[in-house]
Design an enzyme around this catalytic site. Structure first.
Site, PDB file in Angstrom:
ATOM      1  CB  SER A   9      -0.968  -0.042   1.188  1.00 33.16           C
ATOM      2  OG  SER A   9      -1.986   0.905   1.056  1.00 33.16           O
ATOM      3  CG  ASP A  37      -6.636  -2.419  -4.152  1.00 33.94           C
ATOM      4  OD1 ASP A  37      -7.364  -1.945  -3.257  1.00 33.94           O
ATOM      5  OD2 ASP A  37      -5.398  -2.348  -4.116  1.00 33.94           O
ATOM      6  CG  HIS A  88      -5.454  -2.654  -0.134  1.00 33.65           C
ATOM      7  ND1 HIS A  88      -4.804  -1.984  -1.147  1.00 33.65           N
ATOM      8  CD2 HIS A  88      -4.867  -2.226   1.017  1.00 33.65           C
ATOM      9  CE1 HIS A  88      -3.879  -1.195  -0.640  1.00 33.65           C
ATOM     10  NE2 HIS A  88      -3.897  -1.327   0.673  1.00 33.65           N
TER      11      HIS A  88
END
Length: 804
Positions: free
Chosen positions: A670, A743, A777
């Site tokens: 991330s 995601d 994610h």
């Protein structure tokens, strides 16, 4: 060109033919067997304590779902992921078993459940009734979701409903009487799901007209009129009370889309949050227009408390106008309490008071009374066990500051007493959080013994975290330490054992012993084991772990946790993996604080970077990557500071004789992936990088990201300088990009990795893009997890470990 070639060319440009050379899909890979064995180890059960702390629920959990399960059809609408076959939000991890331990007798009883049972709901997978005599959860079966309840006394479970629970919005809520469960059901006679029209009736149109709507870049949003139809179909529910003893189902009111259903302590009224049109195509469902309503227990409307528009117009870092955070007031039979902005929700406006707290008593016919005004944004209200007293917190966004006051809600004219006043980033001065207990109605209040309350916290210090239990006198503000974790263990307070104040339930672990629950006697200093969870990967016992501290060139103190493979000989230099996640701070003093503990047990799960230790690497995990400066402009020096942080880390490992400076890889997930790409673009410290689920072009998040408070148009240079996509031509080290095709995290759209890879390819950079089907994610499916580990090992083995 012959006719066949022409036909293929036409089909190709129509998107109907994929050329294998352009889009390759390889089978899932497997890492080495020892890693597969560790990943496959069953997870430790979750623990949930009853409200009185007299019963412990141990919840067995499945390890990882299969790719076949997560590839089942879902709807991605209104900021949600809905599984149509269950009429539920997508669930990626189910509970599979339940046991109950009596804290007095230490007797453990297994709750009998049918084979193949899968359930979810509540904290730790279960929802306790306020009196602790029952547990409720949702069972997932073919065709829908059932409500089940467990009788704690007999440890028996039974279904309360057929598979008709609507688990799209909301969950399980017990009524204050501990007998009835408030639940949402699929409406009777709903009919089959809508089918998308094969032929469009016209274009999709969105309109903007005069009002500013600076919103974050959310995903899984409504996109067209048919999405709205689907949302109506799956989210509409029938509110009902289900009697946990008799199984009686009593429906209340008419069907609607409700995201709040709260029973008043007096059991006379319901607080209802109704989602209503017009829907937003820019926000998830919690930002849609809402009607906040009060019903009687038969479902008749008593009062519309507020009609709230969509939150598209809320200022950046601001709050909506009108009532927000509406709840039933603790200790009152039927009083609503809420917060309203006095600055129109705009944090940039200068006003003497920014928020106020209001209350309205039943029968809700008069004007609300003002209970409290705060100079900064309200950040929480915690009630004491003594009626009227509460802790009220406010947060100041301009300097990341939090202040907590002791207030008397029965006497609004009384001056609030300041209790705590500190930076939200200051771990060393963090006083901890109040220990709470449950009232008979299920409301949580601060546990209180006369003038004393109890506080528990991480106990951060230059020596690492040492959790504590304090008590504080609310009249004198005197604080006494009752207990604190001692080296070489990591032990944290969980709860008091029943009504006792001398016996604690703690979670205890060491570097070599996994976390287990104990009964700790403050008088005798003795522990009695409550659980006996085993080491899931005993083959890793020999891993070495230590905290290393070092300084940046400007003197800023940094630290990280160093992991070394079993059997490592001092002086042997190893290939290194530096794994990090940047954090912003407003001062060097807070940025340099030590957080975490090296005394904790090391779990290797999922796609953890710590698996590199099994492959002969040294891993510097959670390597501090502070970015220090004024909250408004801190990112102006983001690149320079993360490079300086990286230089300090590598220099330290070189001085220790642990790492080979020429064989250091960097990675992150991330925002850590964003950091990784920036480091490769702006320095030559690393041999290669791994960037997972990142955002690399900040012009695609134009209204802010992380703690950035300015828009792209206010800080254009910073957005461009911080975007590794804009510097792709400078990334001359090999980089592995990994991203989930589904995601759902704000800002990290899959196109971020797609376009960075295209740019790297355009400049001839060495890169590999692993695009994971159906993954979000984070990566959930067993096949995906093992593949990601294999890809990471292969990449760093080739470009870091065996660098020439």
């Amino acid at each position: 060109m012959n006719k066949t070639a022409v036909r293929l060319a036409v089909l190709f440009f129509a998107g109907l033919v994929l050329i294998p050379a352009l889009s390759a899909q390889d089978p899932y890979k497997l890492p080495p067997k020892e890693v597969v064995d560790i990943v496959s180890a069953p997870p430790t059960p979750s623990v949930s304590m009853s409200p009185a702390g007299d019963t412990m629920a141990l919840v067995d959990r499945e390890s990882m779902p299969s790719i076949a399960y997560i590839s089942e059809p879902i709807l991605r609408i209104a900021g949600m992921r809905i599984t149509p076959s269950f009429n539920s939000r997508q669930v990626l991890s189910f509970a599979t078993g339940l046991s109950l331990k009596d804290m007095k007798t230490n007797v453990l009883r297994r709750v009998a459940l049918p084979d193949g049972f899968k359930f979810a709901g509540g904290m730790g997978g279960v929802a306790w009734s306020p009196d602790g005599q029952r547990i409720a959860f949702l069972r997932y079966v073919e065709g829908g979701v059932e409500l089940w309840a467990v009788d704690v006394k007999t440890a028996t479970a039974k279904a309360l409903t057929p598979p008709v629970v609507n688990a799209v919005i909301g969950g399980i809520d017990w009524a204050p009487d501990s007998r009835r469960v408030v639940i949402s059901l699929v409406p009777d006679g709903r009919g089959p799901a809508p089918v998308a029209p094969r032929v469009p009736v016209g274009p999709e149109i969105q309109v903007s007209g005069g009002q500013e709507a600076k919103v974050a870049t959310y995903q899984d949003l409504l996109k067209n009129a048919f999405d709205e139809v689907l949302f109506d179909y799956y989210a509409t529910s029938q509110t009902a009370f289900v009697d946990a003893t008799t199984g009686e189902i009593r429906k209340v009111g008419k069907p609607g889309i409700f995201d709040t259903i709260a029973v008043a302590p007096s059991m006379e009224y319901l607080l209802i949050g109704r989602i209503q049109r017009p829907y937003s195509y820019a926000l998830p469902a919690d930002g849609f227009a809402h009607s906040m309503e009060i019903w009687n227990m038969d479902g008749a409307l008593v009062k519309v408390l507020a009609d709230l528009p969509t939150e598209e117009g809320v200022p950046i870092n601001g709050v909506p106008k009108g009532p927000r955070n509406i709840n039933w007031m603790t200790h009152k039979p039927a009083t609503l309490v809420w917060t309203e902005a006095l600055d129109e929700g705009d944090p940039k406006k200068t006003v003497p008071f920014r928020d106020r707290t209001l209350a309205l008593d039943a029968p809700f016919a008069g004007e609300p009374a003002e209970l409290l005004k705060l100079k900064e944004r309200a950040a929480g209200l915690q009630y004491f066990a003594t009626p009227g007293k509460a802790l009220a917190s406010q947060s100041e966004w301009k300097r990341s500051w939090r202040t907590t006051f002791l207030v008397d809600l029965t006497n609004p004219s009384a001056e609030p007493v300041k209790i705590w006043d500190l930076s939200t980033r200051d771990s060393y001065k963090n006083p901890g959080r109040p220990v709470t207990t449950s009232l008979k109605t299920g409301e949580r209040v601060i546990l209180q013994d006369k003038d004393w309350i109890y506080l528990t916290g991480a106990g951060s210090s230059p020596q690492g975290d040492h959790p504590f239990l304090d008590r504080m006198n609310i009249k004198t503000l005197k604080v006494e330490r009752l207990w604190q974790c001692q080296d070489p263990a990591y032990e944290s307070f969980v709860d008091f054992a029943g009504a006792s104040r001398t016996k604690l339930i703690t979670s205890y672990e060491t570097k070599t012993e996994p976390p287990n629950y104990f009964l700790y006697d403050l008088k005798t200093k003795k522990r009695t084991a409550l659980t006996d969870f085993k080491d899931p990967a005993p083959q890793l016992t020999g891993i070495k772990k230590e905290r290393v501290t070092y300084k940046r060139t400007d003197g800023l103190e940094l630290s990280g946790t160093l992991y070394l493979p079993p059997g490592h000989q001092p002086g042997t230099r190893l290939p290194v993996v530096v794994w990090a996640y940047p954090m912003e701070y407003d001062s060097a003093a807070t940025a340099g604080q030590v957080r975490g503990s090296v005394n904790r047990f090391t779990f290797l799960r999922g796609t953890s970077q710590l698996f590199f230790v099994t492959q002969g690497y040294a891993v510097l995990d959670n390597a501090e990557m502070p970015v220090v400066g004024s909250p408004e402009t801190v990112n102006d020096t983001f690149v320079q500071q993360i490079v300086s942080n990286a230089e300090a880390a590598i220099r330290k490992l070189d001085e220790m004789g642990v790492g080979d400076p020429k064989r250091v890889g960097v990675g992150g997930h991330s925002y850590g992936a964003f950091m990784t790409a920036n480091l490769l673009a702006h320095c030559d410290l690393f041999a290669a990088g791994i960037a997972r689920s990142g955002a690399y072009n900040r012009t695609l998040t134009p209204f802010g990201f992380q703690s950035e408070r300015r828009t792209l148009w206010e800080a254009t240079d910073t957005y461009i300088k911080m975007s590794p996509f804009m510097h792709a031509h400078k990334i001359n080290e090999p980089i592995l990009l990994i991203h989930g095709m589904a995601d759902n995290n704000s800002g990290t759209f899959p196109i971020q990795s797609e376009r960075l890879f295209a740019a790297l390819k355009g400049f001839g950079g060495t890169s590999r893009f692993v695009y994971l089907p159906y993954e979000s994610h984070g990566y959930s499916a067993r096949e995906s997890v093992l593949d990601v580990l294999a890809e990471m090992f292969e990449w760093f083995d080739r470009y870091v470990k065996n660098r020439k």
